[in-house]
Design an enzyme around this catalytic site. Structure first.
Site, short mmCIF file in Angstrom:
data_model
loop_
_atom_site.label_atom_id
_atom_site.label_comp_id
_atom_site.label_asym_id
_atom_site.label_seq_id
_atom_site.Cartn_x
_atom_site.Cartn_y
_atom_site.Cartn_z
N HIS A 283 5.55 5.16 -1.57
CA HIS A 283 5.82 5.89 -2.82
C HIS A 283 4.54 6.41 -3.46
O HIS A 283 3.42 6.08 -3.06
CB HIS A 283 6.57 4.99 -3.80
CG HIS A 283 5.76 3.79 -4.26
ND1 HIS A 283 4.77 3.88 -5.20
CD2 HIS A 283 5.81 2.48 -3.89
CE1 HIS A 283 4.25 2.69 -5.42
NE2 HIS A 283 4.85 1.82 -4.62
N SER B 287 3.18 12.07 -2.43
CA SER B 287 2.07 12.20 -3.37
C SER B 287 0.94 11.23 -3.01
O SER B 287 0.36 11.35 -1.94
CB SER B 287 2.59 11.98 -4.80
OG SER B 287 1.67 12.42 -5.76
#
Length: 312
Positions: free
Chosen positions: A71, A139
């Site tokens: 994540h 990201s």
């Protein structure tokens, strides 16, 4: 009509009980919602302690080749829960809370640079007995995945890079330009109102999320504010990705939302030029978090990419 009245009373009673539960115990209700979502995706919450003593909490489910999903900043393992629903039939899906986030340990004095997180994840995968793996990251998670691939090329089967941070040659994003002009950095949201702004920033087409769930997630992240400020500095001061990318030879699928306001979509083409075996997909109408905005679409694209790889 008389027969309908008892049913109506039961429905109203259940609705009132649900509202009371949300008001009186939002955290357990939120946890129950996430637990149900994980179960539907075939993922189970687990934890282990690394050799250095740090506790890692992660989701795992499915069988087959290992697939490690990472994540982004201020995210957690559940950013991949719904995508995982399409992957656990074919792969052993492993989704950790990275050090400093979610339920994993939050030491203030740890090294949170992307390369350090990659080495930590390698120890994590070794502890799980999952040597070679496909890696995916969103990201900051994509930035870490690229460092992992550079450090451990023989153990990286492929990369799934969802708007990774730190791409050399990308234009400044809307957020970067605003911060440079003296505006506030919404990524460092410090209260629930700023978290609402962050929620709107990172997604162009966000999925429905009850307000109380958003508040619970905001409060959890705010409790780690000091650690997150430290992580932000370690991640955004790092300029080593350009050098690391030169050592990456694994096949890669690069995915970027056309309406990404956090990291400019020009990073997709820039990364496509840097990686010799890259495929690039730009998603119209999508912001910074494709796994939450278009989970089925990105999962199908990813499975098609994996299906086209040479068998090992």
């Amino acid at each position: 009509m008389k027969r309908l009245r008892p049913l109506l009373i039961i429905v109203l009673t259940l609705l009132a009980a649900g509202a009371a539960a949300v008001f009186l115990a939002p955290v357990p209700v939120t946890e129950a919602i996430f637990s149900l979502d994980r179960a539907r995706s075939g993922l189970e919450r687990k934890e282990l302690v690394l050799p250095d003593g740090q506790r890692m909490v992660y989701l795992e489910g499915g069988q087959g080749e290992a697939l490690l999903l990472l994540h982004g900043f201020r995210g957690n393992k559940d950013h991949f829960t719904r995508v995982g629903r399409f992957l656990t039939d074919r792969y052993r899906v492993i989704v950790p809370d990275l050090l400093g986030f979610g339920e994993t340990a939050h030491p203030l004095d740890a090294d949170y640079t992307p390369a350090a997180q990659a080495r930590r994840l390698h120890a994590f995968m070794q502890a799980l007995g999952a040597g070679g793996a496909h890696l995916g990251g969103s990201s900051m998670g994509g930035q870490i995945a690229l460092h992992y691939a550079a450090l451990y090329p023989a153990e990286t089967r492929s990369l799934w890079l969802l708007a990774p941070n730190g791409v050399p040659g990308a234009r400044p994003s809307e957020l970067a330009r605003a911060v440079a002009a003296g505006g506030s950095n919404v990524l460092m949201a410090r209260d629930e109102d700023e978290f609402d702004q962050l929620f709107q920033l990172v997604m162009a087409d966000p999925p429905f999320m009850p307000r109380f769930v958003r508040d619970v997630l905001a409060q959890e992240s705010l409790r780690r504010q000091q650690v997150h400020e430290r992580i932000y500095l370690d991640v955004h001061r790092d300029r080593s990705l350009g050098e690391a990318v030169r050592d990456v030879k694994a096949p890669a699928l690069v995915v970027w939302g056309e309406r990404d306001r956090v990291l400019d979509v020009s990073g997709a083409a820039a990364l496509g030029r840097l990686l010799p075996r890259a495929q690039v997909i730009v998603l119209p109408g999508v912001g910074h978090l494709p796994t939450l905005e278009r989970e089925e679409r990105v999962a199908r694209d990813y499975l098609a990419f994996l299906g086209g790889l040479a068998p090992r």
